[in-house]
Scaffold this motif. Sequence first.
Motif, PDB file in Angstrom:
ATOM      1  N   LEU A  36      18.843   4.747  10.497  1.00 42.37           N
ATOM      2  CA  LEU A  36      18.009   4.086  11.503  1.00 42.37           C
ATOM      3  C   LEU A  36      18.648   4.189  12.888  1.00 42.37           C
ATOM      4  O   LEU A  36      17.958   4.446  13.882  1.00 42.37           O
ATOM      5  CB  LEU A  36      17.800   2.614  11.127  1.00 42.37           C
ATOM      6  N   ILE A  37      19.966   4.002  12.949  1.00 41.22           N
ATOM      7  CA  ILE A  37      20.688   4.130  14.223  1.00 41.22           C
ATOM      8  C   ILE A  37      20.560   5.557  14.749  1.00 41.22           C
ATOM      9  O   ILE A  37      20.323   5.779  15.940  1.00 41.22           O
ATOM     10  CB  ILE A  37      22.173   3.744  14.045  1.00 41.22           C
ATOM     11  N   ALA A  38      20.705   6.532  13.852  1.00 41.45           N
ATOM     12  CA  ALA A  38      20.593   7.941  14.261  1.00 41.45           C
ATOM     13  C   ALA A  38      19.192   8.254  14.771  1.00 41.45           C
ATOM     14  O   ALA A  38      19.026   8.951  15.774  1.00 41.45           O
ATOM     15  CB  ALA A  38      20.955   8.854  13.091  1.00 41.45           C
ATOM     16  N   LYS A  39      18.181   7.737  14.097  1.00 40.73           N
ATOM     17  CA  LYS A  39      16.796   8.008  14.489  1.00 40.73           C
ATOM     18  C   LYS A  39      16.467   7.357  15.830  1.00 40.73           C
ATOM     19  O   LYS A  39      15.747   7.934  16.654  1.00 40.73           O
ATOM     20  CB  LYS A  39      15.846   7.477  13.413  1.00 40.73           C
ATOM     21  N   ALA A  40      17.012   6.153  16.057  1.00 41.29           N
ATOM     22  CA  ALA A  40      16.745   5.445  17.313  1.00 41.29           C
ATOM     23  C   ALA A  40      17.572   6.006  18.469  1.00 41.29           C
ATOM     24  O   ALA A  40      17.196   5.866  19.631  1.00 41.29           O
ATOM     25  CB  ALA A  40      17.015   3.958  17.141  1.00 41.29           C
ATOM     26  N   GLY A  41      18.727   6.627  18.160  1.00 45.65           N
ATOM     27  CA  GLY A  41      19.586   7.169  19.207  1.00 45.65           C
ATOM     28  C   GLY A  41      20.771   6.297  19.543  1.00 45.65           C
ATOM     29  O   GLY A  41      21.490   6.567  20.497  1.00 45.65           O
ATOM     30  N   SER A  80      30.280  -1.313   8.583  1.00 39.08           N
ATOM     31  CA  SER A  80      30.660  -2.709   8.341  1.00 39.08           C
ATOM     32  C   SER A  80      31.377  -3.312   9.547  1.00 39.08           C
ATOM     33  O   SER A  80      31.365  -4.530   9.738  1.00 39.08           O
ATOM     34  CB  SER A  80      31.549  -2.808   7.105  1.00 39.08           C
ATOM     35  N   LYS A  81      31.975  -2.461  10.388  1.00 41.07           N
ATOM     36  CA  LYS A  81      32.674  -2.947  11.591  1.00 41.07           C
ATOM     37  C   LYS A  81      31.727  -3.103  12.771  1.00 41.07           C
ATOM     38  O   LYS A  81      31.764  -4.121  13.466  1.00 41.07           O
ATOM     39  CB  LYS A  81      33.801  -1.976  11.962  1.00 41.07           C
ATOM     40  N   ILE A  82      30.887  -2.082  13.021  1.00 40.92           N
ATOM     41  CA  ILE A  82      30.061  -2.117  14.236  1.00 40.92           C
ATOM     42  C   ILE A  82      28.707  -2.782  14.029  1.00 40.92           C
ATOM     43  O   ILE A  82      28.093  -3.247  14.970  1.00 40.92           O
ATOM     44  CB  ILE A  82      29.861  -0.697  14.812  1.00 40.92           C
ATOM     45  N   ASP A 104      28.935   3.925  17.545  1.00 43.45           N
ATOM     46  CA  ASP A 104      27.664   4.227  16.882  1.00 43.45           C
ATOM     47  C   ASP A 104      27.317   5.716  16.972  1.00 43.45           C
ATOM     48  O   ASP A 104      26.612   6.250  16.105  1.00 43.45           O
ATOM     49  CB  ASP A 104      26.523   3.368  17.439  1.00 43.45           C
ATOM     50  N   LEU A 105      27.855   6.417  17.992  1.00 45.81           N
ATOM     51  CA  LEU A 105      27.643   7.862  18.071  1.00 45.81           C
ATOM     52  C   LEU A 105      28.414   8.579  16.963  1.00 45.81           C
ATOM     53  O   LEU A 105      27.974   9.608  16.456  1.00 45.81           O
ATOM     54  CB  LEU A 105      28.063   8.397  19.441  1.00 45.81           C
ATOM     55  N   GLN A 106      29.590   8.009  16.604  1.00 50.03           N
ATOM     56  CA  GLN A 106      30.345   8.571  15.486  1.00 50.03           C
ATOM     57  C   GLN A 106      29.574   8.398  14.182  1.00 50.03           C
ATOM     58  O   GLN A 106      29.576   9.279  13.315  1.00 50.03           O
ATOM     59  CB  GLN A 106      31.718   7.879  15.380  1.00 50.03           C
ATOM     60  N   ILE A 147      26.299   8.266  13.940  1.00 50.31           N
ATOM     61  CA  ILE A 147      25.181   9.217  13.988  1.00 50.31           C
ATOM     62  C   ILE A 147      25.635  10.600  13.514  1.00 50.31           C
ATOM     63  O   ILE A 147      24.974  11.243  12.693  1.00 50.31           O
ATOM     64  CB  ILE A 147      24.597   9.298  15.415  1.00 50.31           C
ATOM     65  N   GLN A 148      26.785  11.052  14.016  1.00 47.83           N
ATOM     66  CA  GLN A 148      27.302  12.362  13.608  1.00 47.83           C
ATOM     67  C   GLN A 148      27.652  12.369  12.124  1.00 47.83           C
ATOM     68  O   GLN A 148      27.403  13.357  11.418  1.00 47.83           O
ATOM     69  CB  GLN A 148      28.536  12.733  14.445  1.00 47.83           C
ATOM     70  N   SER A 149      28.217  11.260  11.637  1.00 46.58           N
ATOM     71  CA  SER A 149      28.622  11.175  10.228  1.00 46.58           C
ATOM     72  C   SER A 149      27.421  11.245   9.292  1.00 46.58           C
ATOM     73  O   SER A 149      27.448  11.973   8.288  1.00 46.58           O
ATOM     74  CB  SER A 149      29.404   9.881   9.970  1.00 46.58           C
ATOM     75  N   ILE A 150      26.357  10.494   9.612  1.00 45.41           N
ATOM     76  CA  ILE A 150      25.187  10.472   8.720  1.00 45.41           C
ATOM     77  C   ILE A 150      24.455  11.806   8.771  1.00 45.41           C
ATOM     78  O   ILE A 150      23.928  12.279   7.752  1.00 45.41           O
ATOM     79  CB  ILE A 150      24.244   9.290   9.061  1.00 45.41           C
ATOM     80  N   GLN A 151      24.437  12.440   9.935  1.00 43.47           N
ATOM     81  CA  GLN A 151      23.802  13.764  10.023  1.00 43.47           C
ATOM     82  C   GLN A 151      24.615  14.810   9.257  1.00 43.47           C
ATOM     83  O   GLN A 151      24.044  15.694   8.608  1.00 43.47           O
ATOM     84  CB  GLN A 151      23.633  14.163  11.492  1.00 43.47           C
ATOM     85  N   ALA A 152      25.943  14.680   9.329  1.00 40.67           N
ATOM     86  CA  ALA A 152      26.805  15.577   8.549  1.00 40.67           C
ATOM     87  C   ALA A 152      26.587  15.361   7.052  1.00 40.67           C
ATOM     88  O   ALA A 152      26.540  16.316   6.276  1.00 40.67           O
ATOM     89  CB  ALA A 152      28.269  15.350   8.911  1.00 40.67           C
ATOM     90  N   LEU A 153      26.448  14.078   6.652  1.00 44.44           N
ATOM     91  CA  LEU A 153      26.206  13.754   5.241  1.00 44.44           C
ATOM     92  C   LEU A 153      24.904  14.387   4.749  1.00 44.44           C
ATOM     93  O   LEU A 153      24.860  14.971   3.653  1.00 44.44           O
ATOM     94  CB  LEU A 153      26.154  12.240   5.062  1.00 44.44           C
TER      95      LEU A 153
END
Length: 402
Positions: free
Chosen positions: A280-285, A262-264, A141-143, A145-151
Amino acid sequence: MRQVVRLESTVLATEAGLVLVDEELKPVLAKPYGAEPFNKYRLLLVGEPNPTLEEFLREAATLGVSGFRAVEDGVRAAVEALGYKCTLVDEDVAARLKEQKLNLIVTSGLVDSPAKAEELVREAAIYLAEAKIREASAKPDLQVIQSIQALDEVDKAVNLFNARLKEWYGLHFPELSDILSEPEQYIDFILNVGHRDRVKEVASELKLAEKKVKAIVEASEKSKGAEIREEDLSRVRMLAKEVKDLYALRKSLQRHIETTMSKIAPNLTAIAGATIGARLIAKAGGLEKLAMLPASTIQVLGAEKALFRALRTGAPPPKHGIIFQHKLVHSAPPWQRGKVARSLAAKIALAARVDAYRGEREESIDSQLEKRIEEIKAKYPKAPKPSKQKGAKYGAKRRGRK
């Protein structure tokens, strides 16, 4: 140091090895970990047994130990996994053992001086901290977070460069931006055509609708734009190439987010969509942190400024945050939007918990959401009549406070 004991003895996992202490908290038996001591110590703390512990318990049993106790719950679980009965010591006993740990490491014979014991404990603490960092960094899920922030950052860059590209190339062919509203079509035109005088030559090669090609040809003949030097045009093309590469990067990141989500988090992805779920995952941490949030908090995630402004001024609080991007919310009529957002947030909370703690696809969540949305549409088909009291309810609450 060996002696026969009959009472329950406590297994103490230290950074230097295992120590068996009696009822008087005196060492009875000690055994170093051997190879990879800090790793064995770390695994014991999380409940994973090892051959060293098994040999240690076997030796303790030969001394007449009838039962074991442990300070850490992980050590208790590891002892029980090897077939021995084990309970946790009282809190006051645990506190005393932790206070005397350095002394027990020395008196048990695991090390020969307090200085070495202190150095060993320090090294172990550093190792455990590094191991925790590695484990946390490996979470998928940390990956995400980084992906959506990069997007999101790529989107900002694309918008910025697109505006600069249209303004720059618009000096030469200003009419084109009205005909080609799609940024990628605009970029392809610059790369494939370049100078507006070449439009007639390559008109048949343009992968556009016939009406658009005709409009471009007519606009190029009557263009009010200035002439452009080849060296300037080459720089414009370089910028267009960079923007095109950014679009390719964006698509790659989007695919990566969809695949990983879709996996996690299959249920969260099904309810909220991969992009909204990732935000939402990124915002929650993290996924587990999102799963621990109540639905009311999830509903307004991303609208913190509006929420605090409402608390400060007494203005109406926000009804939705990130989830406003969901088609069910933003396409709903204004009078249904708050109820739809509340229902969606409740199912997102449920989906996140299933993903975090079970990891299995639960299709009943989708059907429950659909049923609830249909109920809202049927119950509130028309906008309610405006209420005079509703506007007065807010604002007067904190009026006059600075």
